[in-house]
Design an enzyme around this catalytic site. Structure first.
Site, mmCIF file in Angstrom:
data_model
loop_
_atom_site.group_PDB
_atom_site.id
_atom_site.type_symbol
_atom_site.label_atom_id
_atom_site.label_comp_id
_atom_site.label_asym_id
_atom_site.label_seq_id
_atom_site.Cartn_x
_atom_site.Cartn_y
_atom_site.Cartn_z
ATOM 1 C CG ASN A 58 -1.882 1.071 1.308
ATOM 2 O OD1 ASN A 58 -1.799 2.027 0.543
ATOM 3 N ND2 ASN A 58 -2.820 0.956 2.226
ATOM 4 N NE ARG A 110 -5.797 2.479 -0.614
ATOM 5 C CZ ARG A 110 -5.264 3.687 -0.477
ATOM 6 N NH1 ARG A 110 -3.968 3.842 -0.330
ATOM 7 N NH2 ARG A 110 -6.037 4.755 -0.469
ATOM 8 C CG HIS A 153 -11.483 5.731 2.521
ATOM 9 N ND1 HIS A 153 -12.041 6.904 2.941
ATOM 10 C CD2 HIS A 153 -10.153 5.876 2.680
ATOM 11 C CE1 HIS A 153 -11.099 7.728 3.343
ATOM 12 N NE2 HIS A 153 -9.931 7.130 3.196
ATOM 13 N NE ARG A 197 -6.315 13.399 2.601
ATOM 14 C CZ ARG A 197 -6.737 12.159 2.448
ATOM 15 N NH1 ARG A 197 -7.844 11.907 1.786
ATOM 16 N NH2 ARG A 197 -6.050 11.160 2.952
ATOM 17 C CD GLU A 230 -7.779 0.475 3.825
ATOM 18 O OE1 GLU A 230 -7.089 0.660 4.857
ATOM 19 O OE2 GLU A 230 -8.032 1.368 3.012
#
Ligand code: ADP
Length: 398
Positions: free
Chosen positions: A9, A93, A181, A241, A379
């Site tokens: 990832n 990913r 996501h 963010r 994930e």
């Protein structure tokens, strides 16, 4: 002898990895995990721990090293640790699959060329996703690699929810809402079907609240709406963010403040969110522990936006049967879960305060009309499963 999958990832400054052994034909067992930090600096650092957290390897470079060298070192160590077991594939990913790539895909030079063309849609992220894949393809072409797209799970979102109200040439260029996501939400959808089968056919909102944060509305396990959009900047307040912002603010930054696109990008991605509002930290634990009023202001805004967006997504779903919290904050912060649930009590959400306090998985009160859960996401396992399914199960040992 067992077979193993390495998952990668890649972010802007680090690559997180996990190594899984295929315990049986269905299940993966975590064998090791770790990170290569400071990848583009003069001091990259590779470290890994085993499934119980005990150190496995630790290597520091005292000079810049390319992806080929860093990933070569990682794969060599993985293969050494595996011993008799065989690394049979690597899964990645990949942040953006664009409009066409919505299933995990086996990496080929042609696929890489196509994904390269998506870079204008995600200039900050796509190059980081692709660089390790390219390096491994060059060094170990025989090792199967699989690209798993973070946008893929939202492929089922109806077009009306994906469109921006812009002139059609933007839509034709791929300027639309994609959502992110997705690997986390796909994992959660799978867990719901196991833990709460009665919910699997229902209307569920999952809240992935980590450094990045978003909501996903699912109907019968499929995404129908999300708070992230064209980029993962939109929607909720995140660690650094900004989340949803009137685009007029960006015009103001350029026209009145004279900021150029790079400076605006820096503010929106790295100097806003919890960090920007509090001026203290992007880390929720630090803010929860602080008695500075700016920390409280940042947390208030974080919670308010989640509550507001749950209302919006409930409208997209036409009602709400389940609310799921996940990721760092969602799994570990009783305070945030309690405040969010209090804000949406009017929807029939009622927490079991004691279960919430001890971070239980099922945290809804018996009287709650809406089921409430806190489910750890994974994930990496999702990437490992996709990788196995895409490459095909390894041949049994003779
Ligand atoms: P990422 O999005 O980088 O994978 P995580 O899912 O690990 O991040 O989430 C990181 C966030 O989770 C940080 O804001 C961190 O403070 C928060 N977090 C982790 N544990 C707790 C806790 N016990 N209480 C409150 N927040 C927590």
């Amino acid at each position: 002898m067992a077979d193993a999958v390495l998952t990668l990832n890649a972010g802007s400054s680090s690559i997180k990895f996990s190594l899984f052994r295929l315990a049986d034909s269905e299940n993966f067992e975590l064998f090791a995990k770790g990170e290569i930090e400071e990848i583009e600096s003069n001091a990259p650092h590779l470290f890994s721990v085993d499934a119980k957290g005990a150190p496995l390897s630790d290597r520091k470079w005292d000079r810049a090293a390319g992806f080929d060298e860093l990933l070569g070192a990682l794969i060599e160590r993985a293969e050494t640790h595996l011993g008799q077991d065989k690394l049979f594939a690597i899964g990645h990913r990949v942040v953006h699959g664009g409009p066409k790539h919505y299933r995990p895909e086996r990496v080929t030079p042609e696929l890489l060329d196509e994904l390269d063309k998506l870079t204008p849609l995600a200039p900050l992220h796509e190059p980081h996703s692709l660089a390790p894949i390219r390096a491994i393809l060059a060094a170990r072409p025989e090792l199967p690699q699989v690209a798993c797209f973070d946008t893929a799970f939202h492929h089922t979102v109806p077009m009306v929810a994906k469109r921006f109200a812009l002139p059609p040439e933007y839509e034709a260029e791929g300027v639309r809402r994609y959502g992110f996501h997705g690997l986390s939400y796909e994992y959660i959808a799978g867990r719901i079907s196991v833990l709460a089968p009665h919910l699997a056919a229902g209307r569920v909102i999952a809240a992935h609240l980590g450094n990045g944060a978003s909501l996903c509305a699912m109907k019968a396990g499929r995404s129908v709406e999300m708070t992230t959009g064209f980029t993962a900047l939109d929607g909720l307040v995140m660690g650094t963010r900004c989340g949803a912002l009137d685009p007029g603010v960006i015009l103001y930054m350029g026209q009145q403040r004279g900021l150029n696109p790079k400076q605006i990008e820096d503010i929106l991605y790295r100097r806003s969110g919890l960090l920007g509002v509090s001026g203290i930290s992007s880390d929720m634990r630090t803010l929860e522990a602080s008695d500075d009023p700016r920390a409280k202001e940042a947390i208030d805004l974080f919670v308010y936006r989640i509550v507001r967006e749950i209302g919006a997504l409930t409208s997209s779903l036409g009602g709400l049967d389940g609310l799921i919290f996940t990721a760092g904050i969602g799994e570990h912060s009783p305070q945030i879960r309690a405040r969010v649930c209090a804000g949406v009590e009017w929807l029939g959400v009622k927490l079991d305060l004691e279960a919430n306090h001890r971070n239980a998985i099922h945290i809804g009160d018996k009287q709650s009309r809406v089921a409430v859960w806190a489910i750890p996401t994974d994930e990496e396992v999702m990437i490992a499963r996709h990788t196995r399914d895409t490459v095909g199960a390894p041949a049994p040992a003779l």
